[in-house]
Design a protein around this motif. Structure first.
Motif, PDB file in Angstrom:
ATOM      1  N   HIS A  69      26.777 -32.682  84.839  1.00 27.66           N
ATOM      2  CA  HIS A  69      26.184 -31.541  85.536  1.00 27.66           C
ATOM      3  C   HIS A  69      25.562 -31.975  86.867  1.00 27.66           C
ATOM      4  O   HIS A  69      25.741 -31.311  87.899  1.00 27.66           O
ATOM      5  N   SER A  72      28.152 -32.905  89.476  1.00 34.21           N
ATOM      6  CA  SER A  72      28.862 -31.701  89.920  1.00 34.21           C
ATOM      7  C   SER A  72      28.058 -30.973  90.984  1.00 34.21           C
ATOM      8  O   SER A  72      28.600 -30.508  91.991  1.00 34.21           O
ATOM      9  N   PHE A  76      28.832 -30.339  94.878  1.00 35.75           N
ATOM     10  CA  PHE A  76      28.788 -29.012  95.481  1.00 35.75           C
ATOM     11  C   PHE A  76      28.036 -29.043  96.807  1.00 35.75           C
ATOM     12  O   PHE A  76      28.353 -28.306  97.737  1.00 35.75           O
ATOM     13  N   GLN A 221      34.161 -23.773  97.142  1.00 37.31           N
ATOM     14  CA  GLN A 221      33.665 -24.503  95.980  1.00 37.31           C
ATOM     15  C   GLN A 221      33.202 -23.550  94.884  1.00 37.31           C
ATOM     16  O   GLN A 221      33.370 -23.842  93.693  1.00 37.31           O
ATOM     17  N   PHE A 225      34.595 -23.773  91.052  1.00 41.35           N
ATOM     18  CA  PHE A 225      33.709 -23.905  89.900  1.00 41.35           C
ATOM     19  C   PHE A 225      33.887 -22.750  88.925  1.00 41.35           C
ATOM     20  O   PHE A 225      33.741 -22.928  87.716  1.00 41.35           O
ATOM     21  N   PHE A 228      36.700 -23.679  86.719  1.00 40.18           N
ATOM     22  CA  PHE A 228      36.362 -24.663  85.698  1.00 40.18           C
ATOM     23  C   PHE A 228      35.658 -24.021  84.499  1.00 40.18           C
ATOM     24  O   PHE A 228      35.780 -24.497  83.372  1.00 40.18           O
ATOM     25  N   GLU A 237      28.858 -17.724  86.640  1.00 29.55           N
ATOM     26  CA  GLU A 237      28.933 -19.050  87.236  1.00 29.55           C
ATOM     27  C   GLU A 237      28.319 -19.101  88.636  1.00 29.55           C
ATOM     28  O   GLU A 237      27.607 -20.050  88.981  1.00 29.55           O
ATOM     29  N   ILE A 241      25.039 -21.513  89.684  1.00 29.07           N
ATOM     30  CA  ILE A 241      25.031 -22.496  90.769  1.00 29.07           C
ATOM     31  C   ILE A 241      23.953 -22.155  91.789  1.00 29.07           C
ATOM     32  O   ILE A 241      23.190 -23.027  92.231  1.00 29.07           O
TER      33      ILE A 241
END
Length: 328
Positions: A69, A72, A76, A221, A225, A228, A237, A241
């Motif tokens: 995490h 990631s 980002f 991005q 994500f 994913f 999501e 983020i």
């Protein structure tokens, strides 16, 4: 060199060459819980000379979910500084952002789990150096990226880990990345966690110049994500983020910063997840990148180290290597 083949591994996994620093292997007690013997070994190790083993135990056993995490989110943020965003904006970044992310994750995880004393880990570092050599990246930006790899996992584990890091783990993690930085020929490498965190903070003061490409990179991005995320998380999501963004990162991507009250559902989710992780984890034990079937670019099997990266750069590297071999 060790090759790990956990009980119950499928045939494809058994054929993989999973290298890691020498030492004992561990099984989960009672099926899915954490094994206290792993932390006991970490505390017995020297944070300087055994930093490769400490890093391996952290990414494979103790904190694979947390480190995944954290890195990631660090990834980002790669387009938040002007110099890096300008490079990405002028490249083929938008063509296949999922592959770019997964190739980056694959190479980084390779040397985190293998170390530089094993063939695959050293090759991963060398291959990343060759890829970076095709861009005009300043030492300052390499330092920033290195500090993100040092600091982001430590901060994430301190906030959302199933347990806190020990001082031995903190120092082993720092020493591991310092040596990686040396192998990448980065100059003026930080020597402490405090220096690393301060350097990162200095990049986002609120008045730095931004790249015209940053908002587009951020949107690209976001889209990657969302791909994913499992189907039941996709609608949330973007919010997840954004709730994890710092004010500087939100500003760089031309987004409205979410204040603390708006972040609370995400914070609560990760705090609850941390409690659950003490007793249960979906990650393999040990986790290794070759066995990760969650890579969308490589659903059947992982690439070899030298095939990871932007296709046009990988082809240039292979062509240059072939020409050098033919000239001998």
């Amino acid at each position: 060199m060790s090759v790990s083949q956990p009980a119950g591994a499928n045939v494809a996994f058994k054929q993989m060459n999973f290298e890691h620093p020498d030492g004992p292997e561990y099984a989960r007690p009672r099926g899915r819980g954490q094994n206290p013997a792993v932390q006991k070994e970490i505390e017995s190790l020297d944070p300087v000379k055994d930093c490769q083993r400490i890093a391996y135990l952290m990414v494979a056993y103790e904190f694979p979910q947390e480190i995944n995490h954290a890195l990631s989110m660090a990834y980002f943020g790669s387009g938040a500084t002007k110099a890096v965003a300008d490079i990405l904006g002028r490249s083929d970044f938008r063509a296949d952002p999922v592959k770019r992310f997964e190739d980056t994750k694959f190479l980084i995880w390779k040397f985190m789990e293998s170390g530089w004393d094993n063939d695959q880990g050293l090759r991963a570092i060398q291959h990343m150096n060759k890829i970076h050599g095709h861009y005009k990246i300043r030492n300052e930006n390499f330092r920033q990226a290195l500090c993100a790899f040092i600091t982001a996992p430590v901060q994430w584990i301190d906030n959302f880990g199933w347990r806190k890091l020990t001082e031995n783990e903190r120092q082993g993690w720092l020493n591991f990345w310092v040596r990686v930085g040396e192998l990448m020929e980065i100059e003026d490498i930080v020597k402490s966690h405090e220096e690393s965190a301060a350097l990162l903070d200095s990049y986002f003061t609120g008045d730095e110049e931004l790249s015209e490409y940053s908002p587009e990179i951020g949107e690209t991005q976001f889209q990657a994500f969302v791909q994913f995320a499992p189907w039941y998380k996709k609608p949330f999501e973007r919010y997840r983020i954004r709730a994890l963004m710092t004010p500087g990162l939100a500003r760089a991507y031309d987004l409205k910063y979410i204040p603390l009250p708006g972040k609370l559902p995400v914070v609560f989710y990760y705090k609850l997840n941390a409690v659950a992780r003490r007793y249960f984890s979906k990650f393999a034990y040990p986790y290794n990148i070759d066995a990760d079937r969650g890579l969308l670019t490589y659903p059947e099997q992982p690439p070899i180290v030298e095939d990871a990266g932007p296709t046009y750069i990988v082809n240039r590297i292979k062509k240059k290597a072939a020409e050098a071999t033919a000239a001998q």
